[in-house]
Design a protein around this motif. Structure first.
Motif, mmCIF file in Angstrom:
data_model
loop_
_atom_site.group_PDB
_atom_site.id
_atom_site.type_symbol
_atom_site.label_atom_id
_atom_site.label_comp_id
_atom_site.label_asym_id
_atom_site.label_seq_id
_atom_site.Cartn_x
_atom_site.Cartn_y
_atom_site.Cartn_z
ATOM 1 N N UNK A 1 1.048 15.049 1.787
ATOM 2 C CA UNK A 1 -0.113 14.929 0.828
ATOM 3 C C UNK A 1 -1.328 15.599 1.193
ATOM 4 N N UNK A 2 -1.475 15.777 2.626
ATOM 5 C CA UNK A 2 -2.805 16.368 3.247
ATOM 6 C C UNK A 2 -2.654 18.096 2.825
ATOM 7 N N UNK B 1 0.950 -1.214 -0.132
ATOM 8 C CA UNK B 1 -0.106 0.133 0.087
ATOM 9 C C UNK B 1 1.013 1.288 -0.044
ATOM 10 N N UNK C 1 5.419 12.108 4.834
ATOM 11 C CA UNK C 1 4.736 11.876 3.484
ATOM 12 C C UNK C 1 3.224 12.364 3.549
ATOM 13 N N UNK C 2 2.707 11.715 4.801
ATOM 14 C CA UNK C 2 1.263 12.188 4.922
ATOM 15 C C UNK C 2 1.110 13.617 4.945
ATOM 16 N N UNK C 3 1.797 14.300 5.841
ATOM 17 C CA UNK C 3 1.710 15.856 6.045
ATOM 18 C C UNK C 3 1.397 16.401 4.637
ATOM 19 N N UNK D 1 14.770 10.692 13.391
ATOM 20 C CA UNK D 1 14.156 11.517 14.150
ATOM 21 C C UNK D 1 12.562 11.648 13.799
ATOM 22 N N UNK E 1 9.596 10.401 11.576
ATOM 23 C CA UNK E 1 9.217 9.021 10.789
ATOM 24 C C UNK E 1 8.774 9.477 9.272
ATOM 25 N N UNK F 1 2.126 1.996 -3.292
ATOM 26 C CA UNK F 1 0.871 2.555 -4.085
ATOM 27 C C UNK F 1 0.767 3.937 -3.672
ATOM 28 N N UNK F 2 0.774 4.270 -2.571
ATOM 29 C CA UNK F 2 0.567 5.751 -2.081
ATOM 30 C C UNK F 2 1.621 6.679 -2.529
ATOM 31 N N UNK G 1 6.726 8.175 7.194
ATOM 32 C CA UNK G 1 5.225 8.307 6.715
ATOM 33 C C UNK G 1 4.697 9.344 7.520
ATOM 34 N N UNK G 2 5.189 10.125 8.485
ATOM 35 C CA UNK G 2 4.528 11.101 8.990
ATOM 36 C C UNK G 2 4.772 12.408 7.923
#
Lengths: 382, 289
Positions: free
Chosen positions: A302-303, A251, A298-300, A291, A293, A254-255, A295-296
């Motif tokens: 994207x949002x 996933x 990457x997610x930020x 220090x 993360x 894919x993301x 995915x933290x």
């Protein structure tokens, strides 16, 4: 510009400059990291072509990337020489995509439902490949290896000469030429009537259908082409990492490609390329520290991008640049010039694509009279 | 005979599990047409809330049935106010933003709790069924799911809140003309959906164990169950699809292996969507809730 073959909106000056930088890069600097950035850029380009111009968002494009990688590894172990495996790595994802695409598009499946199916295909491959540990899971001489994947397969070689492996700088050139070539192919496709119809489908599917174009056939074709490019990227990626694991189907994989594409800019070709390179670099740098993360961040990103610049960075910059140019024209104060500028502007907005109203769903996703900001009306019966 | 009973119980448990993890997503998708890809992380947060309460010495039943839904509902409320409300009507953008949120939440939980797997002890003892040892807690999951779905049906069908919610979804402008702000309804619906996900996560924590990334396992299954169920009838559609998936995946699992069972379920989802692009409820339950 008559001297060059016409392939649409390409700016040959920029293209040749970029090509020169890419080709001269190994003279000045290390090629290991740039190679994988080019490969990721190719992967994002494949999604950007399909999503940005045909309006088809595949939530599981990593399926075709991964299929390319696995096909190459399995074929090269069995064959030993890398030319046929390379071709197969493009062909197999294309055939799989053609079958899945035909199933979806001739079944009139679009937007969210297409998202589910593409995602589920990736999930199936991930589950299956993760569960193939053990000797009974082998194709010819190649053991699939379950979660640990397939290590130690022969990498690309000079065609016909298996003893001369291509790694390091030659590998970099293969990636660079693949990216430049696929970019030219994409531009060429978009300049043909085929590409024009794709954009037409993105803008108004029903109208294209009524004009006599077979919408499912066009969608299936671009899905297949895009999957072939993703497969090529996957094959190159397998050669870069020299191991293939089910992680390519995950996933997160894919993301990532969706994030790269949307941050760079949907509706352009250069946007996904630059987005993949920049964010790929960020990912590699973040991988070296613990220090923050990964995915933290990457997610930020994207949002924030979806909320603040939903069209992506490159189109936003282009809009800003054109806006400045228009102001300069208007300041010059000539009526005729101003009129021309307005014409260009209205032409732009006619083709400027809003991602919030993709093809077939546009009509149903917006409630009329509510400014398109409310969920769809639907029949709720007691 | 005992073996048949075990198979039936396992199938019932699987259906309950799927229905439980799908409930929150089904409410949000069915009512608002918003696909919340951070749904799996809401479930995961419910689990970690239960874990934190358990470690702090709070009674585990109270933690999973009350605190977990409250905490996750609050998280859902904050996310709706900060992100989702700007994206209503933009389905693909909502999916992308919530996918970003899901990565963000995974990162946050990893920072707080670490990335290794943790577990919560099941608060119910097992029991003996013939020669098979069964987990007593599975029966509790089935019970919780039944109660939850009956409650959802009653609220939607027989209360003023449910009436307003359905009205606002059916025609936002008329609801708004009658004095109900649709945006408030969406906010409340999203919060309730998040709270249901938190409940699912809290209740399932003792069975599944916890990982920051474990939301990914839920989102795939809940996503296909809800979309296959369709948005036409939230409860009937979701129950039909989870029932079908539960039976197929467990029967194939018993016949071959759990992995093949899961793959069979995913393949079935593709076939069902191909045959019924509007979901099961779009075809069969047009007149139910």
């Amino acid at each position: 510009m008559k001297a060059w073959p016409s392939i649409g909106q390409i700016r040959w000056g920029w293209f040749l400059a970029a090509a020169a930088v890419l080709l001269l890069w190994p003279v000045f600097a290390d090629t290991h990291t740039p190679t994988v950035l080019l490969i990721w850029a190719l992967f994002a380009l494949s999604l950007g072509l399909m999503w940005g111009y045909a309006g088809l968002l595949s939530f599981g494009h990593s399926a075709y990337f991964g299929l390319g990688a696995y096909t190459y590894a399995i074929a090269v172990i069995n064959i030993g020489e890398s030319t046929v495996p390379l071709l197969l790595a493009v062909l197999v994802p294309a055939v799989v995509a053609a079958v899945i695409g035909a199933m979806m598009f001739y079944g009139r499946i679009s937007d969210v439902y297409m998202g589910v199916i593409t995602l589920v295909v990736t999930l199936i491959l991930f589950k299956f490949m993760s569960a193939t540990a053990g000797d009974q899971y082998a194709i010819g001489d190649a053991r699939l290896g379950g979660f640990n994947g397939i290590p130690g397969f022969p990498i690309l070689n000079v065609p016909g000469m298996p003893e001369i492996s291509l790694f390091g700088v030659p590998m970099y050139y293969i990636a660079a030429v693949s990216l430049l070539g696929c970019y030219l192919i994409s531009r060429w496709i978009l300049a043909r009537s085929f590409g024009r119809v794709l954009v037409g489908i993105r803008e108004n599917e029903a109208r294209c259908e009524l004009l006599g174009y077979s919408v499912p056939a066009y969608k299936t074709a671009i899905f297949t082409i895009s999957a072939a490019m993703a497969g090529l990227a996957g094959c190159l990626f397998a050669n870069w990492t020299e191991i293939v694991t089910p992680g390519v189907f995950s996933l997160r994989s894919a993301a990532e490609v969706i994030v790269w594409t949307i941050v760079g800019g949907v509706g352009t070709l250069i946007g996904p390329v630059l987005g993949a390179m920049a964010l790929g670099m960020v990912k590699l740098l973040l991988g070296e520290q613990t220090v923050i993360d990964n995915s933290l961040l990457l997610g930020l990103i994207l949002v924030v991008v979806v909320l603040a610049i939903p069209r992506g960075v490159v189109p936003a910059l282009q809009g800003w640049w054109r806006g400045r140019a228009r102001i300069r024209v208007q300041r010059a104060g000539h009526g005729r010039v101003r009129q021309r500028a307005t014409t260009v502007r209205s032409g732009e907005s006619a083709t400027g694509w809003r991602r919030d109203a993709p093809g077939g769903s546009g009509a149903s996703a917006e409630a009329p009279g509510t400014g398109g900001r409310l969920p769809a009306q639907r029949a709720v019966r007691p | 005979m005992d073996y048949a009973a075990v198979v039936v119980l396992q199938i019932l448990y699987m259906i309950a599990f799927l229905a439980l993890i799908s409930a929150g997503l089904a409410i949000v998708f069915g009512m608002m047409r918003v696909i919340n890809l951070a749904h799996g992380e809401f479930v995961m947060l419910g689990g970690y809330t239960t874990l934190a309460c358990d470690r702090a010495g709070i009674d585990i039943w109270f933690a999973m049935l009350v605190i977990a839904p409250l905490v996750v509902g609050l998280v859902g409320l904050i996310i709706e106010r900060l992100v989702i409300r700007f994206l209503y009507g933009r389905m693909i953008d909502t999916m992308l933003a919530t996918w970003g949120l899901s990565l963000l939440l995974i990162g946050l939980v990893t920072l707080i709790f670490g990335s290794s797997a943790v577990s919560v002890a099941a608060p119910l003892p097992g029991y003996q069924l013939g020669e098979f040892q069964m987990g007593g807690y599975n029966l509790f999951i089935i019970l919780v799911t039944l109660v939850l779905y009956v409650a959802m049906w009653v609220v939607l069908r027989h209360t003023r809140l449910g009436l307003v919610a359905r009205g606002a979804m059916q025609n936002a402008e008329i609801a708004s003309a009658l004095g109900y702000n649709p945006r408030t309804v969406y906010m409340v619906t999203f919060t309730i959906g998040a709270a249901l996900s938190g409940l699912a996560g809290g209740v399932l924590a003792p069975l599944t164990g916890l990982l920051p990334a474990s939301g990914g396992a839920y989102i795939g299954q809940a996503f296909i169950a809800v979309i296959t169920g369709g948005a036409g009838a939230v409860i009937a559609g979701t129950l039909a699809s989870t029932g079908l998936f539960g039976v197929v995946s467990q029967l194939v699992s018993f016949a071959y292996s759990p992995v093949i069972g899961e793959i069979a379920m995913l393949a079935l989802a593709i076939i069902l969507l191909r045959l019924m692009p509007q979901g099961i409820s779009g075809r069969f339950f047009r007149n139910s809730q």
